[in-house]
Design an enzyme around this catalytic site. Sequence first.
Site, PDB file in Angstrom:
ATOM      1  N   ASP A  23       0.865  -1.180   0.000  1.00 35.60           N
ATOM      2  CA  ASP A  23       0.000   0.000   0.000  1.00 35.60           C
ATOM      3  C   ASP A  23       0.904   1.234   0.000  1.00 35.60           C
ATOM      4  OD1 ASP A  23      -2.378   1.579   0.362  1.00 35.60           O
ATOM      5  OD2 ASP A  23      -1.815   1.767   2.475  1.00 35.60           O
ATOM      6  N   ASP A  25      -0.092   5.038   0.902  1.00 36.07           N
ATOM      7  CA  ASP A  25      -0.257   6.033   1.964  1.00 36.07           C
ATOM      8  C   ASP A  25      -0.125   5.409   3.350  1.00 36.07           C
ATOM      9  OD1 ASP A  25      -0.716   7.753  -0.101  1.00 36.07           O
ATOM     10  OD2 ASP A  25      -2.902   7.786   0.144  1.00 36.07           O
ATOM     11  N   ASP A 196      -1.613  -0.320   6.218  1.00 30.89           N
ATOM     12  CA  ASP A 196      -1.820   0.358   7.491  1.00 30.89           C
ATOM     13  C   ASP A 196      -3.266   0.349   7.969  1.00 30.89           C
ATOM     14  OD1 ASP A 196      -3.197   3.377   6.903  1.00 30.89           O
ATOM     15  OD2 ASP A 196      -2.311   2.346   5.208  1.00 30.89           O
TER      16      ASP A 196
END
Length: 271
Positions: A23, A25, A196
């Site tokens: 991922d 961000d 996250d």
Amino acid sequence: MSTPVEATGPTKCGFSVTAAFFDLDKTLMAGSSGIFFARAAYETGMISRSRLARDAYENLRYRLRGSTDDRADEVRRRVGEMIAGVHVRELQRLSPRVLAGVLPRLYPQMLARAYAHQDAGMPIYILTAASQEMADLLAHVLAFDGGLGSRSEIVDGRYTGRPAGPFNYREGKVLSMRELAASEGIDLASSYAYSDSESDLPMLRVVGHPVVVNPDPDLRRIAAEEGWEVLHLDRLGRRLKVGAAALVVLAIVAVGRLLRERTAAGAGPRA
């Protein structure tokens, strides 16, 4: 930071490829890449100052508390409206400005992880809800093997503002992973995924080796229950707590000094 990696090799279904998906961000980088696109868009007159300010606030909120489905949908809708009718070339020209903001915020530890996988023979991919153009750009600059993002419809060289496929978010990421796995012979059961957010649980659960980075509260709890590896790299929340504590101490000191001065001033005339 050492990385447990495995070279690609035979599986029960024959020879296949083990890959690693990252991922973007709050995983590969601190905060959101979207704020740097917004800044570039503001500098070229595509959005207003007030819109940029709201985006900056959302970026701070995202770093501290994570995203939500409603906010993700709102961002996609708003970006679609913003680029409707814009020539593809105009957005491509924003790339240097966007990269100038994103590159300094990449986590060296995460790049080391990615390159360790790559050096072990695994293809590595950026997997993001951001645009396919952003995913392609960063994959090229960072020497990843590819990027998977959200696609926007283009007609006669201009964006229509409509999506050109599933939103690369939640189950949408799994659709992208499965499509790539089918075309590249990737065995997802032996692959790695890094993220996250609780919204990326589908992405994390579809692979054999999920790794959690800077998790939001829900994902932190789930990772503890599942026994997944957890990496903590974002220090913004800790810095804000330390800063707040320092302000409290300074306030107490200032109040104490003020009380002492008032006491001394009041004692003088009485004496």
